[in-house]
Design a protein around this motif. Structure first.
Motif, PDB file in Angstrom:
ATOM      1  N   LEU A  92       0.840  -1.195   0.000  1.00 28.78           N
ATOM      2  CA  LEU A  92       0.000   0.000   0.000  1.00 28.78           C
ATOM      3  C   LEU A  92       0.871   1.240   0.000  1.00 28.78           C
ATOM      4  CD1 LEU A  92      -2.792  -1.022   2.521  1.00 28.78           C
ATOM      5  CD2 LEU A  92      -2.884  -1.038   0.025  1.00 28.78           C
ATOM      6  N   ALA A  93       0.489   2.214  -0.797  1.00 28.65           N
ATOM      7  CA  ALA A  93       1.277   3.428  -0.954  1.00 28.65           C
ATOM      8  C   ALA A  93       0.993   4.427   0.158  1.00 28.65           C
ATOM      9  CB  ALA A  93       0.968   4.071  -2.301  1.00 28.65           C
ATOM     10  N   MET A  94       2.023   5.113   0.591  1.00 27.23           N
ATOM     11  CA  MET A  94       1.856   6.241   1.498  1.00 27.23           C
ATOM     12  C   MET A  94       1.461   7.482   0.704  1.00 27.23           C
ATOM     13  SD  MET A  94       2.142   5.543   4.654  1.00 27.23           S
ATOM     14  CE  MET A  94       2.380   7.142   5.389  1.00 27.23           C
ATOM     15  N   ILE A  95       1.935   7.579  -0.543  1.00 26.45           N
ATOM     16  CA  ILE A  95       1.632   8.726  -1.401  1.00 26.45           C
ATOM     17  C   ILE A  95       1.124   8.205  -2.738  1.00 26.45           C
ATOM     18  CG2 ILE A  95       2.569  10.747  -2.576  1.00 26.45           C
ATOM     19  CD1 ILE A  95       4.668  10.894  -0.321  1.00 26.45           C
ATOM     20  N   GLN A  96      -0.091   8.627  -3.103  1.00 22.42           N
ATOM     21  CA  GLN A  96      -0.702   8.195  -4.355  1.00 22.42           C
ATOM     22  C   GLN A  96      -1.356   9.407  -5.038  1.00 22.42           C
ATOM     23  OE1 GLN A  96      -4.491   5.838  -4.582  1.00 22.42           O
ATOM     24  NE2 GLN A  96      -3.052   4.207  -5.137  1.00 22.42           N
ATOM     25  N   TYR A 128     -12.829  19.233 -11.191  1.00 23.39           N
ATOM     26  CA  TYR A 128     -11.648  18.492 -11.611  1.00 23.39           C
ATOM     27  C   TYR A 128     -10.465  18.992 -10.796  1.00 23.39           C
ATOM     28  CZ  TYR A 128     -10.628  22.662 -14.416  1.00 23.39           C
ATOM     29  OH  TYR A 128     -10.391  23.953 -14.823  1.00 23.39           O
ATOM     30  N   GLY A 129      -9.424  18.184 -10.750  1.00 23.23           N
ATOM     31  CA  GLY A 129      -8.271  18.626  -9.992  1.00 23.23           C
ATOM     32  C   GLY A 129      -7.260  17.532  -9.735  1.00 23.23           C
ATOM     33  N   LEU A 130      -6.450  17.763  -8.722  1.00 24.47           N
ATOM     34  CA  LEU A 130      -5.365  16.884  -8.313  1.00 24.47           C
ATOM     35  C   LEU A 130      -5.606  16.458  -6.876  1.00 24.47           C
ATOM     36  CD1 LEU A 130      -2.458  15.715  -8.817  1.00 24.47           C
ATOM     37  CD2 LEU A 130      -1.619  17.830  -7.792  1.00 24.47           C
ATOM     38  N   SER A 131      -5.429  15.168  -6.613  1.00 26.93           N
ATOM     39  CA  SER A 131      -5.567  14.675  -5.243  1.00 26.93           C
ATOM     40  C   SER A 131      -4.357  13.820  -4.893  1.00 26.93           C
ATOM     41  CB  SER A 131      -6.850  13.858  -5.065  1.00 26.93           C
ATOM     42  OG  SER A 131      -6.777  12.652  -5.793  1.00 26.93           O
ATOM     43  N   ILE A 132      -4.075  13.758  -3.611  1.00 25.81           N
ATOM     44  CA  ILE A 132      -3.051  12.857  -3.102  1.00 25.81           C
ATOM     45  C   ILE A 132      -3.696  12.035  -2.002  1.00 25.81           C
ATOM     46  CG2 ILE A 132      -0.813  12.638  -1.956  1.00 25.81           C
ATOM     47  CD1 ILE A 132      -0.054  15.337  -3.232  1.00 25.81           C
ATOM     48  N   SER A 133      -3.705  10.732  -2.206  1.00 25.79           N
ATOM     49  CA  SER A 133      -4.279   9.811  -1.226  1.00 25.79           C
ATOM     50  C   SER A 133      -3.151   9.055  -0.533  1.00 25.79           C
ATOM     51  CB  SER A 133      -5.213   8.816  -1.914  1.00 25.79           C
ATOM     52  OG  SER A 133      -6.300   9.497  -2.493  1.00 25.79           O
ATOM     53  N   SER A 134      -3.505   8.401   0.560  1.00 26.59           N
ATOM     54  CA  SER A 134      -2.545   7.600   1.304  1.00 26.59           C
ATOM     55  C   SER A 134      -3.211   6.271   1.678  1.00 26.59           C
ATOM     56  CB  SER A 134      -2.086   8.341   2.559  1.00 26.59           C
ATOM     57  OG  SER A 134      -1.070   7.627   3.206  1.00 26.59           O
ATOM     58  N   PRO A 135      -3.305   5.336   0.701  1.00 27.46           N
ATOM     59  CA  PRO A 135      -4.005   4.070   0.954  1.00 27.46           C
ATOM     60  C   PRO A 135      -3.446   3.270   2.121  1.00 27.46           C
ATOM     61  CG  PRO A 135      -3.478   4.298  -1.378  1.00 27.46           C
ATOM     62  CD  PRO A 135      -2.811   5.427  -0.663  1.00 27.46           C
ATOM     63  N   ALA A 136      -2.179   3.467   2.468  1.00 30.02           N
ATOM     64  CA  ALA A 136      -1.588   2.742   3.590  1.00 30.02           C
ATOM     65  C   ALA A 136      -2.164   3.219   4.926  1.00 30.02           C
ATOM     66  CB  ALA A 136      -0.072   2.902   3.587  1.00 30.02           C
ATOM     67  N   VAL A 137      -2.741   4.435   4.951  1.00 30.37           N
ATOM     68  CA  VAL A 137      -3.219   5.024   6.199  1.00 30.37           C
ATOM     69  C   VAL A 137      -4.728   5.196   6.235  1.00 30.37           C
ATOM     70  CG1 VAL A 137      -3.036   7.049   7.708  1.00 30.37           C
ATOM     71  CG2 VAL A 137      -1.029   6.245   6.461  1.00 30.37           C
ATOM     72  N   ILE A 138      -5.312   5.630   5.110  1.00 31.46           N
ATOM     73  CA  ILE A 138      -6.746   5.947   5.094  1.00 31.46           C
ATOM     74  C   ILE A 138      -7.328   5.598   3.724  1.00 31.46           C
ATOM     75  CG2 ILE A 138      -6.377   8.344   4.399  1.00 31.46           C
ATOM     76  CD1 ILE A 138      -8.733   9.104   6.257  1.00 31.46           C
ATOM     77  N   THR A 140      -8.985   5.625   0.182  1.00 27.34           N
ATOM     78  CA  THR A 140      -8.793   6.622  -0.878  1.00 27.34           C
ATOM     79  C   THR A 140     -10.043   7.461  -1.129  1.00 27.34           C
ATOM     80  OG1 THR A 140      -9.359   5.014  -2.593  1.00 27.34           O
ATOM     81  CG2 THR A 140      -7.020   5.276  -2.049  1.00 27.34           C
ATOM     82  N   PHE A 141     -11.180   7.091  -0.560  1.00 27.57           N
ATOM     83  CA  PHE A 141     -12.388   7.910  -0.629  1.00 27.57           C
ATOM     84  C   PHE A 141     -12.140   9.264   0.025  1.00 27.57           C
ATOM     85  CE2 PHE A 141     -16.753   9.034   0.708  1.00 27.57           C
ATOM     86  CZ  PHE A 141     -17.424   8.849  -0.485  1.00 27.57           C
ATOM     87  N   TYR A 142     -11.183   9.307   0.941  1.00 30.87           N
ATOM     88  CA  TYR A 142     -10.823  10.524   1.670  1.00 30.87           C
ATOM     89  C   TYR A 142      -9.380  10.911   1.340  1.00 30.87           C
ATOM     90  CZ  TYR A 142     -14.857   8.951   4.296  1.00 30.87           C
ATOM     91  OH  TYR A 142     -16.099   8.515   4.644  1.00 30.87           O
ATOM     92  N   PRO A 143      -9.155  11.712   0.294  1.00 28.21           N
ATOM     93  CA  PRO A 143      -7.779  12.114  -0.018  1.00 28.21           C
ATOM     94  C   PRO A 143      -7.211  13.005   1.082  1.00 28.21           C
ATOM     95  CG  PRO A 143      -9.350  13.263  -1.422  1.00 28.21           C
ATOM     96  CD  PRO A 143     -10.128  12.274  -0.627  1.00 28.21           C
ATOM     97  N   VAL A 144      -5.888  12.922   1.285  1.00 20.60           N
ATOM     98  CA  VAL A 144      -5.262  13.728   2.328  1.00 20.60           C
ATOM     99  C   VAL A 144      -4.943  15.135   1.843  1.00 20.60           C
ATOM    100  CG1 VAL A 144      -4.419  11.799   3.687  1.00 20.60           C
ATOM    101  CG2 VAL A 144      -3.005  12.701   1.854  1.00 20.60           C
ATOM    102  N   VAL A 145      -4.785  15.303   0.532  1.00 23.41           N
ATOM    103  CA  VAL A 145      -4.632  16.622  -0.086  1.00 23.41           C
ATOM    104  C   VAL A 145      -5.473  16.617  -1.357  1.00 23.41           C
ATOM    105  CG1 VAL A 145      -3.042  18.254  -1.185  1.00 23.41           C
ATOM    106  CG2 VAL A 145      -2.296  16.953   0.809  1.00 23.41           C
ATOM    107  N   LYS A 146      -6.221  17.696  -1.547  1.00 19.54           N
ATOM    108  CA  LYS A 146      -7.070  17.770  -2.739  1.00 19.54           C
ATOM    109  C   LYS A 146      -7.174  19.224  -3.178  1.00 19.54           C
ATOM    110  CE  LYS A 146     -11.587  16.096  -4.306  1.00 19.54           C
ATOM    111  NZ  LYS A 146     -12.842  15.471  -3.867  1.00 19.54           N
ATOM    112  N   ILE A 147      -6.837  19.476  -4.429  1.00 21.05           N
ATOM    113  CA  ILE A 147      -6.977  20.807  -5.021  1.00 21.05           C
ATOM    114  C   ILE A 147      -8.013  20.680  -6.131  1.00 21.05           C
ATOM    115  CG2 ILE A 147      -5.812  22.676  -6.243  1.00 21.05           C
ATOM    116  CD1 ILE A 147      -3.204  21.630  -4.865  1.00 21.05           C
ATOM    117  N   THR A 148      -9.094  21.426  -6.007  1.00 20.47           N
ATOM    118  CA  THR A 148     -10.253  21.263  -6.883  1.00 20.47           C
ATOM    119  C   THR A 148     -10.644  22.572  -7.553  1.00 20.47           C
ATOM    120  OG1 THR A 148     -11.109  19.589  -5.351  1.00 20.47           O
ATOM    121  CG2 THR A 148     -12.657  20.486  -6.965  1.00 20.47           C
TER     122      THR A 148
END
Length: 182
Positions: A92-96, A128-138, A140-148
């Protein structure tokens, strides 16, 4: 590997007790009496997520109002995963990072409640935008960073009674902190 999922299909549901959309996302100097006031309401929401490949997700969201207006809303979205970084031992990725896009539509009742009386049913908004998820922690329905970048579609929606010129198109930045409790 691009993706980190074992289940290609996911179903989610939630009940939003206070889905009234008349408060700003963040506090401003704007007087509360200047905002549109809507009747309080609640919504039942469901989501179907499909991952046909390890680098793409498709999502369909359906929402049904159960209080004020009885209208419904649907949203289609896609998320294209750009890569997985800092993999954990469980793969699982820490940064996706990913790019995403959505398009939404509401019934007459929904759009009247949200945008104003002269709004019509149909396609109403995009994002539309860019998101960064952390599947190893939470999830992916809840991105940790999201620019929309988001906005309203169509003159009947963009010029409806509750819509201000400054609210027709805009940007949003969101950061989420996730940690284990137990």
């Amino acid at each position: 590997r691009w993706g980190t999922y074992t289940d290609p299909l996911t179903f989610r549901a939630r009940f939003d007790l206070d889905s009234t959309k008349d408060s700003p996302l963040y506090e401003t100097a704007e007087k509360k009496t200047a905002r549109v006031r809507r009747t309080g309401t609640s919504e039942l929401e469901g989501f179907i997520e499909w991952r046909p490949k390890n680098f793409i997700e498709l999502k369909l969201g359906l929402s049904q109002d159960v209080g004020a207006h009885k209208g419904s809303y649907s949203e289609f979205g896609t998320r294209l995963i750009l890569g997985n970084f800092m993999l954990r031992e469980n793969s699982l990725a820490m940064i996706q990072p990913a790019i995403f896009g959505t398009i939404g539509a509401g019934t007459n009742r929904h759009n009247h409640y949200l945008y104003g009386r002269n709004a019509t049913s149909g396609v109403s908004n995009y994002s539309y935008g860019l998101s960064i998820s952390s599947p190893a922690v939470i999830d992916t329905f809840y991105p940790v960073v999201k620019i929309t970048r988001f906005g309203l579609i169509g003159d009947k929606i963009r010029n409806a009674g509750f819509v201000r010129a400054s609210e027709r198109d805009s940007w949003q930045a969101l950061a989420l902190v996730a940690f284990k409790i137990l």
